[in-house]
Write an enzyme that holds these catalytic residues in place. Structure first.
Site, mmCIF file in Angstrom:
data_model
loop_
_atom_site.group_PDB
_atom_site.id
_atom_site.type_symbol
_atom_site.label_atom_id
_atom_site.label_comp_id
_atom_site.label_asym_id
_atom_site.label_seq_id
_atom_site.Cartn_x
_atom_site.Cartn_y
_atom_site.Cartn_z
ATOM 1 N N TYR A 155 0.853 -1.196 0.000
ATOM 2 C CA TYR A 155 0.000 0.000 0.000
ATOM 3 C C TYR A 155 0.886 1.241 0.000
ATOM 4 C CZ TYR A 155 -3.193 3.606 1.715
ATOM 5 O OH TYR A 155 -3.936 4.758 1.853
ATOM 6 N N GLU A 243 -3.330 7.812 -3.921
ATOM 7 C CA GLU A 243 -3.339 6.520 -3.227
ATOM 8 C C GLU A 243 -3.216 5.384 -4.239
ATOM 9 O OE1 GLU A 243 -6.950 4.767 -1.511
ATOM 10 O OE2 GLU A 243 -5.900 4.746 0.402
#
Ligand code: GDP
Ligand code: MN
Length: 434
Positions: A155, A243
């Site tokens: 991530y 993101e």
């Protein structure tokens, strides 16, 4: 200083805010944190185009609006395997469900004909995910991309963090999944690098993040390079958040951004014209778009009292005071600064087109706004639209006496209020009587 958990939670929260914007506003308004902010929303394929233009590695892809286009795209890609992805602004698509019955908003297949079949069950149907409203969001486009094998999913996010007064890179070796779950269950797996916006991201920071994400050997340099490129993109496009989940690695030894979500600073619109021109408004409520045409900001809420105000602060106060008096706002429409009579008319038209609305509360503080213009707009709208619901008006400020006269002499059943409290009480009472 905010903890890594708080930062990661914020990253996830920002994401969800985008998806659940209208609902969130409704909830927030009850907590007294109402905003009339408009967000720029880009679909994954648009974000990935920006990324690839800045040297960030994404898969080859095409966008399709019909099943046939998806088939053609799949053939043109000429890839070993294809990944088909529904384009909606919410995340969690992989585990989503369509109202066509199809499960999963992300599908892998080797057969272009299967791509076509799947696209048929995606385009035109609603996809419901953890981040959408219950009824889901209609899919208008799909992304047809070259699928790559993924050996590891991490991530990565870069966000403007208020508590650090600047950008922070947040990462976790545990990616692909819901980052908030990771933050809650294993906060030690969330890493962050605070960036000095004047100095920029340092090599050492990018390297350390790459290492924390678990990239080894030559992959470490590659990941660090991608992180730096993502940071430069973040700055250049005035993003508030980039993101990437998953930020993955392939068995062939490539670091790839498999998913992308970018949020933007709306205050930068003037210098990001190309990006703002891509704004996808298809997921806005039609009434929001209609309002925008007249330079009005509309936010739908759950109650029955329509609020017609000028300025986000006054909107917040008006909603709060309605709640305090036992009522519920149905929406608010923000008139903004330089008002024309025709805008007032359009505003009333929009407010009354909402069947939930059982009363209208006008709360205008005339600073730049001339109250007489508002009063004329209101009386005209009342007559032409044959207003059927009670109307409570509180005007204050510039030219208010004349405005009161206009309302009084109109002969229309308009209830005047002396102040905000009085206005809220009268509006709530008018609904309760019914
Ligand atoms: P999201 O569910 O909306 O976050 O959509 P993603 O783009 O993140 O896709 C969901 C999941 O599908 C990812 O976490 C991956 O596990 C998988 N996925 C997406 N693209 C590919 C691909 O090209 N190859 C493989 N093997 N898996 C993929
Ligand atoms: Mn994802």
């Amino acid at each position: 200083m905010a903890s890594p958990v708080a930062i990661a939670a914020q990253a996830g929260k920002l994401l969800r805010e985008q998806a659940l914007r209208p609902r969130l506003l409704a909830v927030r308004s009850q907590a007294g944190h109402l905003t009339s902010r408009r967000w720029l929303n880009l679909q994954e394929y648009q974000s990935k185009k920006l990324m690839s233009e800045h040297g960030v590695r994404v898969q080859r892809f095409f966008v399709a609006s019909t099943a046939n286009e998806a088939l053609e795209a799949a053939k043109r890609l000429n890839a070993k395997e294809i990944v088909l992805k529904a384009q909606i602004l919410a995340g969690g698509r992989g585990k989503g469900v369509f109202n066509s019955g199809l499960k999963g908003g992300v599908h892998l297949t080797k057969d272009p004909n299967v791509v076509e079949q799947l696209a048929k069950q995606m385009i035109g149907y609603n996809l419901t995910t953890k981040q959408t409203p219950k009824e889901g969001v209609k899919v208008n486009k799909v992304m047809v991309a070259e699928a790559l094998d993924i050996s590891r999913e991490t991530y990565l996010a870069i966000l403007m963090d208020r508590s650090h007064n600047g950008p922070v890179v947040v990462g976790s070796p545990q990616g692909g999944v819901d980052i908030e779950e990771v933050a809650a269950s294993s906060p030690e797996l969330i890493f962050k690098e605070q960036i000095d916006i004047f100095e920029g991201i340092k090599d050492s920071q990018a390297q350390r993040m790459a290492e924390n994400l678990g990239f080894l050997g030559p992959l470490k340099n590659q990941a660090a390079d991608q992180i730096k490129k993502l940071y430069h993109l973040f700055l250049k496009i005035d993003a508030t958040q980039v993101e990437v989940n998953p930020f993955g690695e392939t068995p062939e030894g490539q670091v790839v951004c498999f998913d992308a979500k970018i949020n933007f600073d709306d205050n930068a619109e003037f210098r990001q014209k190309d990006i703002f021109a891509m704004d996808d408004k298809s997921e806005n409520e039609p009434i929001e778009n209609e309002a925008a045409r007249y330079d009005l900001k509309y936010i739908g809420l759950d109650g029955n009292i329509a609020c017609f105000v000028n300025g986000a602060g006054l909107a917040m106060a008006t909603c709060d005071i309605i709640f305090l008096n036992g009522g519920k706002p149905a929406n608010f429409l923000d008139l903004g600064g330089g008002v024309k009579e025709s805008q007032v008319y359009q505003a009333f038209k929009l407010l009354t087109s909402d069947p939930k609305v059982e009363a209208i509360l006008v709360n205008i503080f005339g600073g730049i706004v001339n109250c007489a213009i508002i009063a004329n707009g209101i009386t005209k709208a009342c007559r032409e639209l044959e207003l059927k619901v009670p109307l409570v008006v509180r005007l204050e400020g510039t030219n208010v006496q004349e405005a009161q006269k206009i309302l009084k002499n109109s002969g229309l059943p308009i209830t005047s209020a002396v102040d905000l409290e009085d206005a809220a009480k009268k509006a709530v009472a008018s609904v309760a009587k019914k």
